[in-house]
Design a protein around this motif. Structure first.
Motif, PDB file in Angstrom:
ATOM      1  N   VAL A  12       0.813  -1.284  -0.029  1.00 35.26           N
ATOM      2  CA  VAL A  12       0.037   0.046   0.115  1.00 35.26           C
ATOM      3  C   VAL A  12       0.765   1.179   0.018  1.00 35.26           C
ATOM      4  O   VAL A  12       1.373   1.581   0.883  1.00 35.26           O
ATOM      5  N   LEU A  15       0.711   4.094   2.627  1.00 33.00           N
ATOM      6  CA  LEU A  15       1.303   3.943   3.931  1.00 33.00           C
ATOM      7  C   LEU A  15       2.574   4.915   4.021  1.00 33.00           C
ATOM      8  O   LEU A  15       2.653   5.640   5.157  1.00 33.00           O
ATOM      9  N   ARG A  86       4.978  -5.195   0.919  1.00 28.77           N
ATOM     10  CA  ARG A  86       3.816  -4.717   0.248  1.00 28.77           C
ATOM     11  C   ARG A  86       2.883  -3.508   0.517  1.00 28.77           C
ATOM     12  O   ARG A  86       2.256  -3.042   0.131  1.00 28.77           O
ATOM     13  N   ASN A  87       3.526  -3.150   1.910  1.00 28.27           N
ATOM     14  CA  ASN A  87       3.136  -1.703   2.471  1.00 28.27           C
ATOM     15  C   ASN A  87       4.154  -0.472   2.068  1.00 28.27           C
ATOM     16  O   ASN A  87       3.969   0.436   2.527  1.00 28.27           O
ATOM     17  N   ASP A 273      -2.400  -4.650   7.257  1.00 29.07           N
ATOM     18  CA  ASP A 273      -2.234  -3.451   6.732  1.00 29.07           C
ATOM     19  C   ASP A 273      -3.009  -2.359   7.757  1.00 29.07           C
ATOM     20  O   ASP A 273      -2.316  -1.236   7.864  1.00 29.07           O
ATOM     21  N   HIS A 277      -1.000   1.010   9.375  1.00 24.58           N
ATOM     22  CA  HIS A 277      -1.376   2.240   9.088  1.00 24.58           C
ATOM     23  C   HIS A 277      -1.795   3.039  10.468  1.00 24.58           C
ATOM     24  O   HIS A 277      -1.060   4.018  10.719  1.00 24.58           O
TER      25      HIS A 277
END
Length: 283
Positions: A12, A15, A86-87, A273, A277
């Motif tokens: 993401v 982030l 992936r973040n 996720d 965050h």
């Protein structure tokens, strides 16, 4: 079983933007071993070169330092790595066999330190003693880092170690969920556990994870087990923040299949996720 016996398992782009705003946050051995070997074969992904403590020069890819060593199970650091990358994070491993070792400058430039899940049959005191015997390690390195504005993510064993014995970063302590009244999981096998995450019921991968006595001012309770014990939370420590989770939001699909569990990894990773965050947001 004494407190802490467990086989803890423990992109993401937005982030990274959250992090910038804040600064102007056990897997099966069959899959874990392969992932760990692959990571060791790729030096750029396993840690900084000695003396290189500023690897996160690109602010769009903040640096996360993930512990990998005898106080973590095979596959747990790598599962955390996948969640972080992936973040939008750059990941470096730290530990006795990694290019990046504990020392005064080890967390320079890091946006996040991650303590992943521990090894089956390993008590909290055992994991803590293994950490304390690691060359260059001092609990104050992590405490001072978080107190000064850093972020700590503790998953399962890492959640236990956020309490005492451990880094003592929580406004309270951690405890063994399976021994609490009304627990829906009462053994140390790999199972799904039901939680209520921000008001929504959700099964999650679980292996003898902790609950947290942090229900009070300064703590953001993110999830609860069905007996109302806290399953995941974010709390302040100094000018930094600490996030802990008893279940495993980082668990990949193969952890579920290895134990013939319904695969809820996509939803679980979404919860990971969300926890990131929250952790990396403004203090």
């Amino acid at each position: 079983m004494t407190r802490g016996r467990r086989r803890v398992r423990g992109a993401v782009v937005g982030l990274a933007a959250v992090l910038l705003a804040a600064s102007a946050g056990c897997g099966p051995s069959t899959s874990g071993a392969g992932a760990q070997d692959a990571a060791h074969d790729a030096p750029a992904a396993t840690g900084n070169a000695p003396g290189d403590t500023n690897a996160a020069a690109d602010p769009s890819h903040p640096l996360a330092v993930v512990y990998r060593g005898p106080a973590a199970c095979d596959g747990c650091p790598e599962a955390a790595q996948e969640l972080l990358e992936r973040n939008g994070f750059t990941v470096r491993f730290i530990g006795p066999d990694e290019p990046l070792r504990f020392g005064p400058d080890a967390l320079t430039g890091a946006a996040l330190y991650v303590q992943p899940g521990g090894t089956n049959g390993q008590e909290v005191t055992t994991a803590w003693n293994l950490l304390r015997r690691t060359p260059g390690f001092r609990p104050e390195l992590i405490r001072d880092y978080v107190r000064g504005g850093g972020r700590y993510l503790g998953i399962c064993m890492g959640g236990y170690l956020a309490g005492d014995p451990g880094y003592d970063l929580l406004p309270g302590d951690s405890g063994e969920y399976i021994k609490t009244a009304g627990a829906t999981v009462t053994d140390d096998q790999d199972r799904l556990v039901d939680v209520t995450w921000r008001g929504q019921k959700q099964p999650m991968y679980f292996q003898d994870g902790p609950y947290f006595d942090v229900d009070g001012p300064g703590a953001d309770v993110v999830a609860r087990y069905t007996n109302d014990r806290v399953a995941a939370a974010v709390a302040a420590y100094g000018t930094g923040r600490v996030a802990v989770s008893g279940p495993h939001p980082e668990a990949p699909a193969d952890w579920y299949s290895s134990y013939h569990l319904p695969d809820v990894s996509r939803t679980g990773l979404g919860l990971g996720d969300d926890l990131l965050h929250t952790l990396m947001g403004p203090s």
